[in-house]
Design a protein around this motif. Structure first.
Motif, PDB file in Angstrom:
ATOM      1  N   GLY A  61       0.808  -1.206   0.000  1.00  0.00           N
ATOM      2  CA  GLY A  61       0.000   0.000   0.000  1.00  0.00           C
ATOM      3  C   GLY A  61       0.847   1.264   0.000  1.00  0.00           C
ATOM      4  N   GLU A  62       0.175   2.411  -0.117  1.00  0.00           N
ATOM      5  CA  GLU A  62       0.882   3.693  -0.171  1.00  0.00           C
ATOM      6  C   GLU A  62       1.712   3.931   1.080  1.00  0.00           C
ATOM      7  N   GLU A  63       1.177   3.584   2.245  1.00  0.00           N
ATOM      8  CA  GLU A  63       1.897   3.828   3.493  1.00  0.00           C
ATOM      9  C   GLU A  63       3.205   3.034   3.529  1.00  0.00           C
ATOM     10  N   GLU A  64       3.167   1.818   3.010  1.00  0.00           N
ATOM     11  CA  GLU A  64       4.378   0.995   3.000  1.00  0.00           C
ATOM     12  C   GLU A  64       5.430   1.568   2.049  1.00  0.00           C
ATOM     13  N   PHE A  65       4.990   2.026   0.865  1.00  0.00           N
ATOM     14  CA  PHE A  65       5.943   2.619  -0.071  1.00  0.00           C
ATOM     15  C   PHE A  65       6.451   3.970   0.447  1.00  0.00           C
ATOM     16  N   GLN A  66       5.605   4.692   1.187  1.00  0.00           N
ATOM     17  CA  GLN A  66       6.044   5.980   1.714  1.00  0.00           C
ATOM     18  C   GLN A  66       7.029   5.806   2.872  1.00  0.00           C
ATOM     19  N   ALA A  67       7.039   4.623   3.487  1.00  0.00           N
ATOM     20  CA  ALA A  67       8.079   4.320   4.472  1.00  0.00           C
ATOM     21  C   ALA A  67       9.431   4.183   3.788  1.00  0.00           C
TER      22      ALA A  67
ATOM     23  N   SER B 192       8.042  10.685  -0.361  1.00  0.00           N
ATOM     24  CA  SER B 192       7.245  11.404  -1.356  1.00  0.00           C
ATOM     25  C   SER B 192       5.899  10.714  -1.561  1.00  0.00           C
ATOM     26  N   SER B 193       4.809  11.439  -1.355  1.00  0.00           N
ATOM     27  CA  SER B 193       3.474  10.868  -1.553  1.00  0.00           C
ATOM     28  C   SER B 193       3.232  10.540  -3.021  1.00  0.00           C
ATOM     29  N   LYS B 194       3.790  11.346  -3.929  1.00  0.00           N
ATOM     30  CA  LYS B 194       3.674  11.071  -5.366  1.00  0.00           C
ATOM     31  C   LYS B 194       4.363   9.749  -5.697  1.00  0.00           C
ATOM     32  N   PHE B 195       5.544   9.536  -5.143  1.00  0.00           N
ATOM     33  CA  PHE B 195       6.265   8.289  -5.360  1.00  0.00           C
ATOM     34  C   PHE B 195       5.430   7.104  -4.889  1.00  0.00           C
ATOM     35  N   ALA B 196       4.849   7.208  -3.698  1.00  0.00           N
ATOM     36  CA  ALA B 196       4.070   6.107  -3.137  1.00  0.00           C
ATOM     37  C   ALA B 196       2.859   5.789  -4.009  1.00  0.00           C
ATOM     38  N   ARG B 197       2.166   6.824  -4.472  1.00  0.00           N
ATOM     39  CA  ARG B 197       0.975   6.614  -5.321  1.00  0.00           C
ATOM     40  C   ARG B 197       1.354   5.937  -6.632  1.00  0.00           C
ATOM     41  N   GLU B 198       2.447   6.401  -7.245  1.00  0.00           N
ATOM     42  CA  GLU B 198       2.861   5.832  -8.523  1.00  0.00           C
ATOM     43  C   GLU B 198       3.317   4.383  -8.369  1.00  0.00           C
ATOM     44  N   MET B 199       3.974   4.059  -7.257  1.00  0.00           N
ATOM     45  CA  MET B 199       4.395   2.677  -7.017  1.00  0.00           C
ATOM     46  C   MET B 199       3.179   1.766  -6.867  1.00  0.00           C
ATOM     47  N   VAL B 200       2.154   2.239  -6.175  1.00  0.00           N
ATOM     48  CA  VAL B 200       0.930   1.449  -6.033  1.00  0.00           C
ATOM     49  C   VAL B 200       0.278   1.235  -7.397  1.00  0.00           C
TER      50      VAL B 200
ATOM     51  N   ALA C 163      10.289  14.198   0.173  1.00  0.00           N
ATOM     52  CA  ALA C 163      11.003  12.992   0.608  1.00  0.00           C
ATOM     53  C   ALA C 163      12.182  13.352   1.506  1.00  0.00           C
ATOM     54  N   PHE C 164      12.919  14.398   1.148  1.00  0.00           N
ATOM     55  CA  PHE C 164      14.058  14.811   1.975  1.00  0.00           C
ATOM     56  C   PHE C 164      13.599  15.164   3.389  1.00  0.00           C
ATOM     57  N   SER C 165      12.485  15.897   3.469  1.00  0.00           N
ATOM     58  CA  SER C 165      12.020  16.387   4.775  1.00  0.00           C
ATOM     59  C   SER C 165      11.501  15.276   5.673  1.00  0.00           C
ATOM     60  N   ALA C 166      11.250  14.097   5.113  1.00  0.00           N
ATOM     61  CA  ALA C 166      10.767  12.970   5.922  1.00  0.00           C
ATOM     62  C   ALA C 166      11.887  12.339   6.743  1.00  0.00           C
ATOM     63  N   HIS C 167      13.140  12.710   6.446  1.00  0.00           N
ATOM     64  CA  HIS C 167      14.283  12.151   7.171  1.00  0.00           C
ATOM     65  C   HIS C 167      14.675  13.055   8.332  1.00  0.00           C
ATOM     66  N   PRO C 168      15.162  12.470   9.411  1.00  0.00           N
ATOM     67  CA  PRO C 168      15.739  13.292  10.485  1.00  0.00           C
ATOM     68  C   PRO C 168      17.142  13.719  10.103  1.00  0.00           C
TER      69      PRO C 168
ATOM     70  N   ALA D  29      19.270  13.695  -4.287  1.00  0.00           N
ATOM     71  CA  ALA D  29      18.268  12.822  -4.908  1.00  0.00           C
ATOM     72  C   ALA D  29      18.821  11.423  -5.135  1.00  0.00           C
ATOM     73  N   GLN D  30      20.087  11.326  -5.521  1.00  0.00           N
ATOM     74  CA  GLN D  30      20.724  10.020  -5.697  1.00  0.00           C
ATOM     75  C   GLN D  30      20.835   9.289  -4.366  1.00  0.00           C
ATOM     76  N   GLU D  31      21.174  10.012  -3.293  1.00  0.00           N
ATOM     77  CA  GLU D  31      21.263   9.394  -1.964  1.00  0.00           C
ATOM     78  C   GLU D  31      19.893   8.903  -1.497  1.00  0.00           C
ATOM     79  N   GLN D  32      18.848   9.690  -1.798  1.00  0.00           N
ATOM     80  CA  GLN D  32      17.496   9.253  -1.457  1.00  0.00           C
ATOM     81  C   GLN D  32      17.152   7.954  -2.163  1.00  0.00           C
ATOM     82  N   MET D  33      17.580   7.823  -3.424  1.00  0.00           N
ATOM     83  CA  MET D  33      17.293   6.596  -4.159  1.00  0.00           C
ATOM     84  C   MET D  33      18.024   5.416  -3.548  1.00  0.00           C
ATOM     85  N   LYS D  34      19.244   5.622  -3.074  1.00  0.00           N
ATOM     86  CA  LYS D  34      19.978   4.542  -2.415  1.00  0.00           C
ATOM     87  C   LYS D  34      19.232   4.079  -1.154  1.00  0.00           C
ATOM     88  N   ILE D  35      18.741   5.039  -0.386  1.00  0.00           N
ATOM     89  CA  ILE D  35      17.987   4.706   0.822  1.00  0.00           C
ATOM     90  C   ILE D  35      16.706   3.967   0.447  1.00  0.00           C
TER      91      ILE D  35
END
Length: 334
Positions: free
Chosen positions: A8-14, A18-26, A57-62, A145-151
């Motif tokens: 689901g979206e919540e799992e992909f958003q973990a 990015s909410s857009k990323f999660a929706r598109e993955m679903v 997506a960046f802002s979701a990280h501490p 953005a590349q580091e976010q993709m690695k994560i």
């Protein structure tokens, strides 16, 4: 019959905030392998998620060294695990210095310092932060953005591991993705997803599997502040009689075409090289038809020549072009 995996979206958003990323993955689910999910994630993140989605997506990280404030409990738990090595190697003074540099970084770039922290000590993270602080904002935004993709790739592996069992793993997944991912035993290097697990002999086994061709590029129009679409791109490899092209020497017949393409609306070229695990070492050249893009510009074309050594044949080489009518620059990305 291969098992399918639906999230689901919540799992992909973990995996990516990015909410857009999660929706598109679903929307492109289900997936039949982790490799398929990673391919989709890369395509969505770099080609469909916009600047606002990247910042979300960046802002979701501490900040490194701080606890996660994310409302997504899975994301918060994973973030804590990814920073465990940094926290275990930290001292009071190093944490204080890291906090101060985090503040300076955010003031300069407008977003938090982002790095795939799994397995990295505080000293190594701090050294990388200081190194990247000198970057220009447009370059640092791309690196983040590349580091976010690695994560994201790392977390997708964890997500899949929660729904795997022994039998489905053996039937449906290649070895590099099939084994359960353990905290601080996973290293993402230059876009490669490497999973470390214990073999039956008790020894540690590491397998590298590419998720994209070994050489990639993109073009940014820094004059307009946007991707440069429609630029013809050629990738060539040196095959001349000399081991390498000599400075000032005519190189007629010395270059062999490996692949060609044109940049899309996001400034990214199509596939220039086959998906191979180990690239042939040697001298490579990427050429861009910049004169067609900027008819009144100073450069009829731009060629970037670089060397891949024997020790680097498993690495990824991202060679972007930052272009304006009267200047250009490049760097080795990840």
């Amino acid at each position: 019959m291969a098992a399918s995996y639906d999230f689901g979206e919540e799992e992909f958003q973990a995996c990516c905030g990015s909410s857009k990323f999660a929706r598109e993955m679903v929307s492109v689910s289900p997936f039949f392998s982790l490799e398929q999910a990673v391919d989709a994630a890369r395509r969505i993140w770099f080609n469909q998620v916009d600047v606002n989605g990247w910042l979300e997506a960046f802002s979701a990280h501490p900040q490194i060294g701080q606890a996660s404030k994310s409302s997504n409990q899975t994301s918060a738990q994973w973030s804590k695990g990814e920073q465990s090595t940094a926290l275990a190697t930290a001292t009071g003074s190093s944490l204080q210095e890291l906090a101060e540099w985090n503040i300076q970084y955010q003031k300069k770039f407008g977003f938090i310092f982002l790095i795939c922290a799994s397995g990295r000590s505080t000293d190594k993270i701090l050294a990388e932060l200081k190194k990247r602080y000198s970057n220009r904002p447009i370059i640092e935004f791309e690196i983040a953005a590349q580091e976010q993709m690695k994560i994201t790739e790392l977390r997708l592996a964890k997500l899949f591991s929660t729904k795997q069992n022994v039998s489905s793993t053996k039937e449906s997944y290649p070895p590099a993705f099939a084994r359960k991912v353990e905290e601080d035993r996973v290293s993402i290097i230059g876009g490669h997803l490497s999973t470390v697990s214990g073999a039956s002999t008790g020894k540690t086994l590491q397998t590298l599997t590419r998720t994209r061709p070994p050489i990639t590029t993109h073009v940014l129009d820094v004059a307009r502040g946007s991707p440069a679409a429609g630029i013809d791109v050629r990738l060539e490899r040196w095959i001349g009689t000399q081991p390498r092209p000599l400075f000032g020497e005519v190189d007629v017949g010395g270059w062999a075409l490996e692949g060609s393409s044109a940049t899309d609306k996001d400034g990214r070229s199509g596939q220039l090289l086959s998906m191979v695990e180990a690239i042939n070492p040697g001298i490579y050249r990427i050429s861009f038809n910049t004169g067609k893009y900027f008819p009144a510009g100073f450069f009829p074309y731009v060629s970037i020549v670089f060397e891949i050594r024997e020790s680097q044949k498993l690495e990824h080489f991202h060679v972007p072009l930052l272009l304006s009518p009267f200047s250009f620059s490049t760097y080795r990305g990840s």
